[in-house]
Scaffold this motif. Sequence first.
Motif, PDB file in Angstrom:
ATOM      1  N   LYS A 185     -31.094  32.879 -73.473  1.00 62.24           N
ATOM      2  CA  LYS A 185     -29.597  32.517 -73.582  1.00 62.24           C
ATOM      3  C   LYS A 185     -29.381  32.694 -74.976  1.00 62.24           C
ATOM      4  N   PRO A 186     -30.103  32.303 -75.920  1.00 62.63           N
ATOM      5  CA  PRO A 186     -29.513  32.777 -77.507  1.00 62.63           C
ATOM      6  C   PRO A 186     -29.764  34.011 -77.596  1.00 62.63           C
ATOM      7  N   THR A 187     -30.517  34.925 -77.064  1.00 66.29           N
ATOM      8  CA  THR A 187     -30.605  36.478 -77.391  1.00 66.29           C
ATOM      9  C   THR A 187     -29.269  37.098 -76.793  1.00 66.29           C
ATOM     10  N   HIS A 188     -28.779  36.494 -75.590  1.00 66.24           N
ATOM     11  CA  HIS A 188     -27.627  36.953 -75.008  1.00 66.24           C
ATOM     12  C   HIS A 188     -26.412  36.787 -75.913  1.00 66.24           C
ATOM     13  N   LEU A 189     -26.357  35.326 -76.396  1.00 61.53           N
ATOM     14  CA  LEU A 189     -25.234  35.069 -77.194  1.00 61.53           C
ATOM     15  C   LEU A 189     -25.131  36.006 -78.658  1.00 61.53           C
ATOM     16  N   ILE A 190     -26.532  36.361 -78.993  1.00 60.63           N
ATOM     17  CA  ILE A 190     -26.640  37.274 -80.356  1.00 60.63           C
ATOM     18  C   ILE A 190     -25.993  38.677 -79.845  1.00 60.63           C
ATOM     19  N   THR A 191     -26.622  39.476 -78.974  1.00 61.56           N
ATOM     20  CA  THR A 191     -26.455  40.787 -78.541  1.00 61.56           C
ATOM     21  C   THR A 191     -25.336  41.041 -77.447  1.00 61.56           C
ATOM     22  N   GLY A 192     -25.312  39.958 -76.582  1.00 62.73           N
ATOM     23  CA  GLY A 192     -24.275  40.297 -75.413  1.00 62.73           C
ATOM     24  C   GLY A 192     -24.878  41.084 -74.285  1.00 62.73           C
ATOM     25  N   ALA A 193     -26.307  41.496 -74.752  1.00 65.50           N
ATOM     26  CA  ALA A 193     -27.088  42.349 -73.763  1.00 65.50           C
ATOM     27  C   ALA A 193     -27.838  41.499 -72.728  1.00 65.50           C
ATOM     28  N   ASP A 194     -28.293  42.094 -71.775  1.00 69.18           N
ATOM     29  CA  ASP A 194     -28.992  41.172 -70.730  1.00 69.18           C
ATOM     30  C   ASP A 194     -30.729  41.374 -71.015  1.00 69.18           C
ATOM     31  N   PHE A 195     -31.360  41.097 -72.171  1.00 72.44           N
ATOM     32  CA  PHE A 195     -32.690  41.275 -72.386  1.00 72.44           C
ATOM     33  C   PHE A 195     -32.984  40.014 -73.192  1.00 72.44           C
ATOM     34  N   THR A 196     -34.230  39.951 -73.421  1.00 68.78           N
ATOM     35  CA  THR A 196     -34.755  38.735 -74.193  1.00 68.78           C
ATOM     36  C   THR A 196     -35.838  39.168 -75.255  1.00 68.78           C
ATOM     37  N   VAL A 197     -36.086  38.286 -76.398  1.00 65.33           N
ATOM     38  CA  VAL A 197     -37.018  38.772 -77.470  1.00 65.33           C
ATOM     39  C   VAL A 197     -38.364  38.421 -76.703  1.00 65.33           C
ATOM     40  N   ALA A 198     -39.209  39.382 -76.916  1.00 67.93           N
ATOM     41  CA  ALA A 198     -40.637  39.061 -76.456  1.00 67.93           C
ATOM     42  C   ALA A 198     -41.609  39.770 -77.612  1.00 67.93           C
ATOM     43  N   HIS A 199     -42.009  38.503 -78.546  1.00 69.49           N
ATOM     44  CA  HIS A 199     -42.850  39.252 -79.629  1.00 69.49           C
ATOM     45  C   HIS A 199     -43.654  37.933 -79.961  1.00 69.49           C
ATOM     46  N   GLN A 200     -43.650  37.772 -81.254  1.00 68.92           N
ATOM     47  CA  GLN A 200     -44.663  36.631 -81.630  1.00 68.92           C
ATOM     48  C   GLN A 200     -44.183  35.704 -82.694  1.00 68.92           C
ATOM     49  N   GLN A 201     -42.852  35.486 -82.601  1.00 70.25           N
ATOM     50  CA  GLN A 201     -42.193  34.551 -83.445  1.00 70.25           C
ATOM     51  C   GLN A 201     -41.192  33.833 -82.458  1.00 70.25           C
ATOM     52  N   MET A 202     -41.491  33.856 -81.261  1.00 74.56           N
ATOM     53  CA  MET A 202     -40.672  33.284 -80.155  1.00 74.56           C
ATOM     54  C   MET A 202     -40.261  31.780 -80.303  1.00 74.56           C
ATOM     55  N   PHE A 203     -41.306  31.022 -80.534  1.00 78.67           N
ATOM     56  CA  PHE A 203     -41.415  29.693 -80.476  1.00 78.67           C
ATOM     57  C   PHE A 203     -40.495  29.226 -81.640  1.00 78.67           C
TER      58      PHE A 203
END
Length: 451
Positions: A185-203
Motif C-alpha cells: 500500500k505505501p509503495t503504491h501511494l509513493i509511486t502509483g505503480a503496482d509493485f512493492t519494495v523487497a529489500h532489507q529495510q522493509m520493517f
Amino acid sequence: MNFNWLLDLVLNQIFGQPFILIGIIVLIGYLAMNQKFSKALTGALKAAIGVIVMGMGSGALIANFNKLIMAIQTATGITGAGLNTYPTMTAAYEKMDAILGSGTGASWGIYTLLVAFILNLIFVALRKFTKIRAVYLTGNAMIVQAGISTYIVWKFLGTGMVPTIIIASIITALYWGIFSTMLIKPTHLITGADFTVAHQQMFISFLAYKLAPYIGHPEKDDIEKKKLPASLNILQDNIIATALVMFISVAIIMLVVGSKNIDWLRGADGLAQAGLKNNIVFLFWITITLTANIYVLLAGVRMFVGEIMMSFKGISEKLLPGAVAGVDCAATFAFAPKSVVLGLIFGTLGQVIGLLGLIIFKSPIFLIPGFIPLFFDNATIAIFANKFGGWKAAGVICTVNGIIQIFGSMLAVQMTGLSWWQGSADYATIWVVVIGVLKAIGSMLGIPVGA
C-alpha cells in the motif's frame, strides 16, 4: 559398483559450485518460459560469469579490509567488523567451509534460496489464508539473505544439511513474504505503480510510513517540493558516494591506528604498498582500491541478478497471475530523488553518533560503516518518511535508524562471531531478535555452537 565418483560429481563438482548451480537455475527458468535455447544458454553463461566476478570482488574486498581490521585490533585491542551485505555472506560461508569443507556454505545457501523462493510462491498461492501477496524478486538481496539465514541456523542449532536448509528457508520466506506485503500500500501511494519494495529495510520502512505523520506534515514539509543545493547531487552517484564513505572511514582508521601500524599496512604483511610512503597518497590508494573492489563485486552481482530475476519473474507470473512483484528498493528512488539525498545525510549523522557511542561506552567491537546499508537503507526509509511526514520525519527517522544500524549490528557481530555484518536496518533490528531466539533455543537444547 562404486558410485562415489558420481555422487561427488553431482553434489560437489556441479551442485556444490555456485556458478554452475546458478547457471542451471537460470537455464531451467528461461526454458520454462519457452525461450529459445540460445537465449537460455546466454543467460545461464552470463549468470555463471557474474557469480565468479562477484567472488573476485568480494574476495579482494574482504582480504584488503581484513588488513585494516587487523591494524585496528593491534593498535587498540578492539575487535573490528565491517558493515556490508555481500562480504557478510562470504564471511559466513568461510566459517562453514572451515568446518564442513570447501564450497559447502555456498551450496547450502543456494539450496536455501531455492526452497525459500518456492515457499514464497506457495504462501502467495495460499494468500487467502496467509495474507501474503508479494513475490520477492530482488535477487541480489535474496542470495545474501538466504546465505545469512543458512549460517545462523547451522551455527546455533547445529543441524545438518537438510534441516538447516528447511528451517532457514521457512524463516527467510516468511520474512520476504510478510514484510514486502506490508509495503504494498505505501509503495503504491509513493509511486502509483503496482509493485512493492523487497529489500532489507522493509520493517523500518513500514515503521516510517506509520510514524512519520506524527513527526511532520506530508504536504507542508515535503522535501520534493523544496530546492536543494546542486552540490548535493553528487551524492546520488553510487560510486562517488561509496568512495566518499570509504575515504572518511579509512581516514578515521589511520588516525586511530597510528604511524607504526600504518607502516605495517604498507608492508608485505599488510597491503604491500611500500612505495606509497606519503600517508595522504596511501589513504587515497586504499580508498580507491576498496571502492574498486565493491564496484567489481556489484558488477558481478548485476550480471547474474538480472538473469535470475528474469527467469524467476517469468515463472512466478505464469504460476501466480495477480501477485504483486517485490523489487529492489532502488526502483523507488526516481520517484523521490531529494529524499534519497536527505536519507544519506541524516543516516550518516546517525551512524556517526552510533560510532561515537561505541567509543564512549567502550564497546569491545568497533564497526566500519559500509555504503550499501548506509545509502540504500536510509534513502529508502527517507522516501517513505518524507511521503507521509515530510523532511522533518525523514530527518528524525533516518538519524535514529543510523544509530540503530550501529548498535544493532554490534549485537549481531557479538552473537554471530563474523567479521562482517549486513548493517541494514532490518538486520540490526528484527534479525537480531531472530538470532537471539535461535541462540536461546540452541542453548536450551545444549547444542554446541557451530563456529
